[in-house]
Design a protein around this motif. Structure first.
Motif, PDB file in Angstrom:
ATOM      1  N   ALA A 299       5.792  -0.998  -5.143  1.00 49.94           N
ATOM      2  CA  ALA A 299       6.445  -1.435  -3.906  1.00 49.94           C
ATOM      3  C   ALA A 299       5.826  -2.723  -3.379  1.00 49.94           C
ATOM      4  O   ALA A 299       6.523  -3.635  -2.919  1.00 49.94           O
ATOM      5  CB  ALA A 299       6.364  -0.326  -2.860  1.00 49.94           C
ATOM      6  N   ARG A 300       4.492  -2.796  -3.433  1.00 45.94           N
ATOM      7  CA  ARG A 300       3.826  -4.021  -2.965  1.00 45.94           C
ATOM      8  C   ARG A 300       4.201  -5.216  -3.812  1.00 45.94           C
ATOM      9  O   ARG A 300       4.460  -6.311  -3.304  1.00 45.94           O
ATOM     10  CB  ARG A 300       2.307  -3.793  -2.993  1.00 45.94           C
ATOM     11  N   ALA A 301       4.268  -4.991  -5.143  1.00 42.20           N
ATOM     12  CA  ALA A 301       4.614  -6.083  -6.056  1.00 42.20           C
ATOM     13  C   ALA A 301       6.054  -6.545  -5.827  1.00 42.20           C
ATOM     14  O   ALA A 301       6.358  -7.746  -5.847  1.00 42.20           O
ATOM     15  CB  ALA A 301       4.408  -5.637  -7.509  1.00 42.20           C
ATOM     16  N   ALA A 302       6.978  -5.576  -5.576  1.00 44.71           N
ATOM     17  CA  ALA A 302       8.378  -5.938  -5.338  1.00 44.71           C
ATOM     18  C   ALA A 302       8.514  -6.747  -4.035  1.00 44.71           C
ATOM     19  O   ALA A 302       9.274  -7.725  -3.956  1.00 44.71           O
ATOM     20  CB  ALA A 302       9.250  -4.683  -5.273  1.00 44.71           C
ATOM     21  N   ALA A 303       7.795  -6.345  -2.985  1.00 49.10           N
ATOM     22  CA  ALA A 303       7.849  -7.068  -1.709  1.00 49.10           C
ATOM     23  C   ALA A 303       7.299  -8.470  -1.856  1.00 49.10           C
ATOM     24  O   ALA A 303       7.842  -9.444  -1.323  1.00 49.10           O
ATOM     25  CB  ALA A 303       7.087  -6.293  -0.641  1.00 49.10           C
ATOM     26  N   ALA A 304       6.203  -8.587  -2.597  1.00 55.14           N
ATOM     27  CA  ALA A 304       5.611  -9.913  -2.800  1.00 55.14           C
ATOM     28  C   ALA A 304       6.562 -10.808  -3.582  1.00 55.14           C
ATOM     29  O   ALA A 304       6.707 -12.004  -3.291  1.00 55.14           O
ATOM     30  CB  ALA A 304       4.272  -9.775  -3.521  1.00 55.14           C
ATOM     31  N   LYS A 305       7.241 -10.241  -4.588  1.00 55.62           N
ATOM     32  CA  LYS A 305       8.187 -11.017  -5.387  1.00 55.62           C
ATOM     33  C   LYS A 305       9.369 -11.490  -4.528  1.00 55.62           C
ATOM     34  O   LYS A 305       9.809 -12.642  -4.627  1.00 55.62           O
ATOM     35  CB  LYS A 305       8.673 -10.173  -6.558  1.00 55.62           C
ATOM     36  N   ALA A 306       9.901 -10.597  -3.674  1.00 56.60           N
ATOM     37  CA  ALA A 306      11.015 -10.977  -2.807  1.00 56.60           C
ATOM     38  C   ALA A 306      10.618 -12.086  -1.849  1.00 56.60           C
ATOM     39  O   ALA A 306      11.386 -13.020  -1.576  1.00 56.60           O
ATOM     40  CB  ALA A 306      11.513  -9.747  -2.033  1.00 56.60           C
ATOM     41  N   ALA A 307       9.399 -12.024  -1.322  1.00 57.05           N
ATOM     42  CA  ALA A 307       8.929 -13.059  -0.394  1.00 57.05           C
ATOM     43  C   ALA A 307       8.819 -14.399  -1.108  1.00 57.05           C
ATOM     44  O   ALA A 307       9.178 -15.449  -0.573  1.00 57.05           O
ATOM     45  CB  ALA A 307       7.587 -12.644   0.216  1.00 57.05           C
ATOM     46  N   ARG A 308       8.284 -14.368  -2.361  1.00 59.87           N
ATOM     47  CA  ARG A 308       8.168 -15.623  -3.122  1.00 59.87           C
ATOM     48  C   ARG A 308       9.543 -16.223  -3.415  1.00 59.87           C
ATOM     49  O   ARG A 308       9.746 -17.440  -3.318  1.00 59.87           O
ATOM     50  CB  ARG A 308       7.398 -15.363  -4.422  1.00 59.87           C
TER      51      ARG A 308
END
Length: 238
Positions: free
Chosen positions: A45-54
């Motif tokens: 979940a953290r990785a997906a959120a970080a990817k969406a922000a990027r």
């Protein structure tokens, strides 16, 4: 830390043996696997959120580069309309009053049947003594207002006279002067308005008498008009 007492012969108590046998190795393995899966889910979940922000930041940066520097449009100042609406006109009231005037005063009326046959063509309403006309000629009543019809056409003069009489009655005036002129400026030097004014005055119920004005009040170019007193105007008609 408490120690289990050893029974004679060096053996553990029976209760201790039952507790050790209650928690098996399989239960510990399942708990360990569940903890690992939960940690892995949080990491995903953290990785997906970080990817969406990027990706959002990259899209915004690309948009700014494509558009370049922009400036807001210079909108012209808006004009403020301070127009005041015109006052409402009582059109129907004006039409009603005009109809009353048209019915009350007619150009077809012949006043000769009512006028005295002297050079001043004086008039007094039925029931009014001729002494009233004589007093009017002598200036018994003070002229309280006047209407000058010079320069008006016949229709304009007729309407102006009717309005003047109606206003004088509302104000409670008794004696007024109407200046119609001697006709010196008309075609043939005929006093056109002189006869018309007398014809119109005869048709007004508020007029009880009139006569030619005295020389210093206008002479042959004006007429003195005597109106009914206010008490008589307010009295109900039979």
């Amino acid at each position: 830390m408490s120690k289990h007492r050893l029974h004679p012969g060096g053996t553990k108590p029976a209760s201790a043996e039952r507790g050790t046998r209650g928690i098996g190795l399989s239960d510990l393995g399942a708990l360990r696997d569940a903890l690992k899966e939960s940690a892995a889910e949080r990491e995903r979940a953290r990785a997906a959120a970080a990817k969406a922000a990027r990706e959002a930041a990259a899209d915004a940066d690309l948009f700014r580069r494509e558009i370049g520097n922009v400036a807001p449009l210079a909108a012209p100042p808006r004009a403020k309309h301070g127009r005041t609406p015109p006052p409402a006109l009582p059109i129907q009231t004006q039409l009603d009053e005009r109809a009353v005037l048209d019915e009350a005063i007619s150009d077809e009326f012949d006043p000769e049947v009512l006028l005295d046959t002297d050079e001043t063509l004086s008039y007094c309403r039925a029931g009014i003594g001729h002494e009233v006309v004589r007093k009017l000629r002598r200036g018994h009543w003070i002229v309280q207002d006047q209407l000058d019809l010079h320069g008006l056409r016949r229709e304009e003069a007729r309407e102006a006279l009717a309005e003047f009489i109606r206003d004088a009655v509302k104000r409670g005036l008794r004696c007024v002067r109407v200046i119609h002129g001697k006709g010196l400026g008309s075609i043939g030097k005929e006093p056109v308005l002189k006869g018309k004014v007398r014809s119109w005055l005869v048709q007004k119920a508020e007029v009880i008498a009139f006569c030619q004005a005295r020389p210093h009040d206008g002479g042959a170019g004006a007429v003195l008009v005597l109106l009914q007193p206010r008490a008589a105007q307010a009295a109900p008609r039979g």
